[in-house]
Scaffold this active site. Structure first.
Site, PDB file in Angstrom:
ATOM      1  N   LYS A   1       0.842  -1.194   0.000  1.00 53.35           N
ATOM      2  CA  LYS A   1       0.000   0.000   0.000  1.00 53.35           C
ATOM      3  C   LYS A   1       0.884   1.253   0.000  1.00 53.35           C
ATOM      4  O   LYS A   1       1.903   1.277   0.676  1.00 53.35           O
ATOM      5  CB  LYS A   1      -0.916   0.021   1.225  1.00 53.35           C
TER       6      LYS A   1
ATOM      7  N   LYS B   1       7.426   1.177   3.951  1.00 51.64           N
ATOM      8  CA  LYS B   1       7.299   2.101   5.073  1.00 51.64           C
ATOM      9  C   LYS B   1       5.887   2.144   5.646  1.00 51.64           C
ATOM     10  O   LYS B   1       5.667   2.578   6.778  1.00 51.64           O
ATOM     11  CB  LYS B   1       7.769   3.497   4.661  1.00 51.64           C
TER      12      LYS B   1
ATOM     13  N   THR C   1       5.691  13.955  11.507  1.00 54.44           N
ATOM     14  CA  THR C   1       7.034  13.557  11.075  1.00 54.44           C
ATOM     15  C   THR C   1       7.554  14.588  10.087  1.00 54.44           C
ATOM     16  O   THR C   1       6.790  15.406   9.565  1.00 54.44           O
ATOM     17  CB  THR C   1       7.052  12.146  10.453  1.00 54.44           C
TER      18      THR C   1
ATOM     19  N   SER D   1      10.341  14.106   3.080  1.00 54.36           N
ATOM     20  CA  SER D   1       9.819  14.479   1.773  1.00 54.36           C
ATOM     21  C   SER D   1       9.640  13.225   0.921  1.00 54.36           C
ATOM     22  O   SER D   1       9.340  13.300  -0.254  1.00 54.36           O
ATOM     23  CB  SER D   1      10.770  15.457   1.078  1.00 54.36           C
TER      24      SER D   1
ATOM     25  N   LYS E   1       9.386  -7.378 -14.951  1.00 56.75           N
ATOM     26  CA  LYS E   1       8.266  -6.559 -15.461  1.00 56.75           C
ATOM     27  C   LYS E   1       7.571  -5.787 -14.337  1.00 56.75           C
ATOM     28  O   LYS E   1       6.335  -5.658 -14.334  1.00 56.75           O
ATOM     29  CB  LYS E   1       7.228  -7.429 -16.192  1.00 56.75           C
TER      30      LYS E   1
END
Lengths: 312, 312
Positions: free
Chosen positions: A45, A50, A72, A75, A269
């Site tokens: 997701k 992370k 937090t 970027s 792929k």
């Protein structure tokens, strides 16, 4: 820290994350001279592992803390992960981003419901902005990689892979801030003691390699690597885990990273980001060492900017 | 032609092809306003659905024919598919390619064990070269799309998808030489009579759209489309199947194709070739028509040249 903590973590976050597929390729096996299993966190997701650590960190907060939100500064993928994980759990996420962050990254955070605070593009400015949010909103600061609950969440990547392939000889993941590799090392320690854990790190930002040599956390002098997720450095929570449970780190050049990424795109792929290719690059650079072994490779994420992508 | 022929085909080729995964995305569903299921033939062996038809066509030859080999002319996926399918079955594959074919395509054929005969880059020259191989070697010519056994092999893509999602309202695949869309139409006819089959075709090479209007096989005046797998035209075997079982064809512009391909790469995190994106582009262009429907989209292949790839 014990085995049960990892088991509990996996059970806790499983409703909110994908058990991502494991891909194999005869062609890449032949090329590497080893039996490779790729754990595809590019299909996670929001597109990266992370999501796991962010979800676990928020779930481990008290109800009261959750009501006041999380904050937090990032970027990259962690900004998106915390935003989406927070939204899934009904929590507010405050994201501090530098005012020169690409529009596509800001849009992604907004798309996942994160509330952005822009600041000057300096470490001091972003730490100050995050501290202000903690003070004003009572929000809890969550570090992208140097947080035990984040590390435990990240450990579930390797736990899932070891469940499918319990007999791996090696587990390899990229090394950036240390959150993924620390979780990988813990998972192998508790669930596959025969399995050596190795990190892949770009030569240009080899702070972790040098930290393990010197015994103290080293910094990077430059951030000149295409693997933009790996420019950060270790922290005092993940570093001791690496000292104890990581076998060693293999450093790779920028050309190695691009070649490995290209092979993954062309042969598997699938779309992976440059940071993901670093672990595979480490295998290709040390074929003799991995010869005929069973090697698990963690593909950490798939968020790339197709506008700037160039293979040649 | 009957239902049993399709069932037999699927059983026949299944040891030699992947039952490819079906991907979904909440984000793309929201964007399209429909419930989408993507059948990922980019993960097929050699990277495209053509592996299915090639395998079936060779398997349906007599032992004697197999011993004398197969021949085709193609510079694209079918050349690779026939080479690999032939090697898997212990058969020799003679591939006629134009002498200006990219090295990467020649290398791919050689890598799968195909024997290349180079010729001048004209239709007449390649037909002559293929005829020579048929005469000299006694090899059997297999057409990439206008061959009933190829069409039956291709039908197994939709059969697999309908097995997972039997209640689709629509099935959409790209239209090039007509082999995939004809197989898709047959599969829906026999296994999901409620499901309308629609083709997606680039506006620049809309021969199939015009053929269905005029009632005779039309040709393309140009081949100016990024969807390089769709520049060919229909044949006398697949055209009647389309006349009988295809609902209609949606034409899309080049920009639509690139945008759809980009969405697939960015959101599904998979590598698909431009031809694959044409079916999804057709859905995005006709949102009102597909609103709230269950739509199966066939992603035909994933063989792209990353050197020349540009999204902007």
């Amino acid at each position: 820290m014990n085995k049960q903590a990892l088991i509990d973590t996996r059970r806790r976050i499983s409703p909110f994350v994908h058990n991502t597929p494991v891909f194999t390729s005869h062609l890449l096996d032949d090329l590497a001279g080893a039996k490779l299993s790729f754990k595809c966190e590019n299909f996670q997701k929001m597109g990266a592992f992370k999501m796991r650590g962010a979800t676990n960190a928020i779930m481990q907060l008290s109800k009261d803390q959750q009501e006041r939100g999380v904050v937090t500064h990032s970027s990259g993928n962690f900004a998106q992960a915390l935003s989406l994980a927070a939204r899934n759990l009904g929590v507010t996420a405050y994201i501090v981003m530098p005012n020169n962050a690409p529009k596509v990254k800001k849009d992604a955070v907004l798309g996942y419901g994160g509330l952005i605070t822009l600041c000057e593009p300096t470490i001091k400015a972003r730490e100050q902005a995050a501290a202000n949010l903690v003070a004003e909103k009572g929000a809890t600061f969550i570090h992208p990689s140097n947080d035990l609950n984040v590390i435990l969440g990240n450990a579930t990547v390797a736990m899932e892979l070891l469940e499918v392939h319990p007999d791996l000889n090696f587990l390899i993941s990229p090394v950036g801030g240390g959150g993924l590799i620390a979780g990988t090392a813990l998972a192998a320690h508790y669930f596959a003691p025969q399995c050596l854990v190795i990190g892949g790190e770009p030569m240009a930002v080899d702070d972790a390699f040098r930290s393990l040599q010197s015994g103290q956390i080293e910094t990077n002098l430059t951030t000149h690597t295409i693997a933009d997720g790996l420019r950060t450095q270790l922290g005092d929570i993940n570093f001791p885990i690496l000292q104890q449970h990581l076998d060693h780190i293999i450093r790779v050049e920028e050309d190695d990273i691009v070649s490995a990424m290209r092979l993954i795109w062309e042969r598997l792929k699938i779309v992976v980001e440059p940071s993901s290719a670093v672990a595979f690059a480490a295998v290709l650079k040390n074929k003799a060492y991995f010869k005929d072994k069973k090697v698990g490779i963690i593909l950490s994420g798939g968020n790339v900017d197709l506008d700037t992508l160039k293979f040649s």
